[in-house]
Design an enzyme around this catalytic site. Sequence first.
Site, PDB file in Angstrom:
ATOM      1  N   GLU A 123       3.393  -4.718  12.324  1.00 34.98           N
ATOM      2  CA  GLU A 123       2.354  -3.704  12.073  1.00 34.98           C
ATOM      3  C   GLU A 123       1.304  -4.382  11.211  1.00 34.98           C
ATOM      4  O   GLU A 123       1.572  -4.708  10.050  1.00 34.98           O
ATOM      5  CB  GLU A 123       2.945  -2.487  11.345  1.00 34.98           C
ATOM      6  N   ASN A 157       0.804  -1.232   0.000  1.00 40.73           N
ATOM      7  CA  ASN A 157       0.000   0.000   0.000  1.00 40.73           C
ATOM      8  C   ASN A 157       0.832   1.275   0.000  1.00 40.73           C
ATOM      9  O   ASN A 157       0.497   2.242  -0.685  1.00 40.73           O
ATOM     10  CB  ASN A 157      -1.023  -0.018   1.141  1.00 40.73           C
TER      11      ASN A 157
END
Length: 471
Positions: A249, A150
């Site tokens: 994450e 992303n």
Amino acid sequence: MRHYVGGGFDASGVPFPLVDPVTGRTVGEVPAASRELVDRAVGAAREALRGPWAGWSPAERSRALHRIADGIEGRFEEFVAAECADTGKPRALASTVDIPRAVANFRAYADLLAGRGERSWHTETPDGRGALNYTVRKPLGVVAVVSPWNLPLLLLTWKVAPALAMGNTVVAKPSELTPSTACLLAEVIAGAELPAGVFQLVHGHGADAAGQWLTEHPGVDAVAFTGESRTGSAIMRAAADRLAPVSFELGGKNAGLVFADADLERAVEGTLRSAFTHSGQVCLCTERVYVERPVFEEFAGALAAGAKDLAGYGPMISAAHRDKVLGHLARAAADGEVLAGGGVPSFGDARDGGFWVEPTVLAGLPEDHPAVREEIFGPVVHLAPFDTEEEALALANAGPYGLAATVWTGDLSRAHRVAPALDVGIAWVNTWNLRDLRTPFGGVKASGIGREGGDHSLDFFSEPMNVCVKL
Ligand code: NAD
Ligand code: 6OD
């Protein structure tokens, strides 16, 4: 597209296609690293730990990070073009966020490292002369960095920079969907006068491929990963056998809370940004908004109007991801209300072959609906009303994730009461994604393990050792 191993480029491996998400066309090929190449990359990284790199001072490593930052800046436009080509994101985003933030990652860790000190302690001893304790920071060793599609360069450098800062060697594996800026980064690092083997890049898929072979490799001392929560579980299982530390994450289902005392125009504008930046494909994007009942209709009307007016947004990263998002939308349309979007835009040009989804605003779904509970990671936000502050907090804190949340209020006391009570790693008040690189970054529950950012990253990528000297 090339791997970078032991200071040399390597294009070996069975190629897989690189697809342009804007048009759906295949635009290139990427070589998939073989298991043997992954072995070589880890071996080169281990070897480099014993070489001249081990003798580099923090100041020398800090200067090296600045050279890498200079190198990215020197090829800024190439990096922007490569990031846009891989992800389909608007140039405005890549040129103001992705690439400048990647440069900032190297500079921020370089500066922190240069100014970093450790505590020391004087211990009393019976002879009255005492002892001095001081801390030595050692690298963890070979670090595997596995990153998503992303924010490809931003999230890769967010780990590579602090890992190098603390004297580790790195084997990086970017997402198979977005390898281009990682290739440019390897070229920049190749010209930044680091010893051979300090940085490696291998390309390939995750499961049963380069990602898995790297993260389960016995020669890897720690794994830093950003991606889906279930991938994190798989990597943790692989790392568990050798007790390798992990920094994760992971996914999110971030909530926004809009109180009736908020500046509504600002809350609408902020929510449009937080829900639809990069078409919702930022881990911090808001996917659920709870609005105090007296202003629900007004907020919903304005947000839907704003979503319908959005222009210049990009596509989903892949056909598979587009289909997942559209699957959620089909179920949501059957079970609730679609206030804006909900479909696939039509352009009448080559973009009609790409992976587009309209910015979508949903309402009226129960809290246990998959579109309200599961991470969609697309341009989709669901709105629901609440009546009390306690209810708002309970709604926001429900569910498996805990990455980020945003509170919109004009009441200072409420802001300070509500924000710390949210079960997340990052809470914003009257803003979204305002990020100082020195602050802790990460999630609770299924959104991650550990914190990145500033000293948190430098701590993760090093082992503190105590030395006690009798005086
Ligand atoms: P993903 O988990 O599918 O892939 C991420 C990386 O892991 C890729 O490089 C992939 O090849 C690799 N991988 C996949 N399976 C693997 C395995 N079994 N072993 C080793 N490596 C493997 O995630 P994605 O689809 O690329 O990214 C989107 C996800 O990332 C979303 O869930 C999003 O929330 C999350 N994300 C989180 C943050 C954060 O900071 N919390 C930031 C960005 C993205
Ligand atoms: O630090 C940033 O600028 C940023 N946009 C971080 C996003 C992280 C998750 O995808």
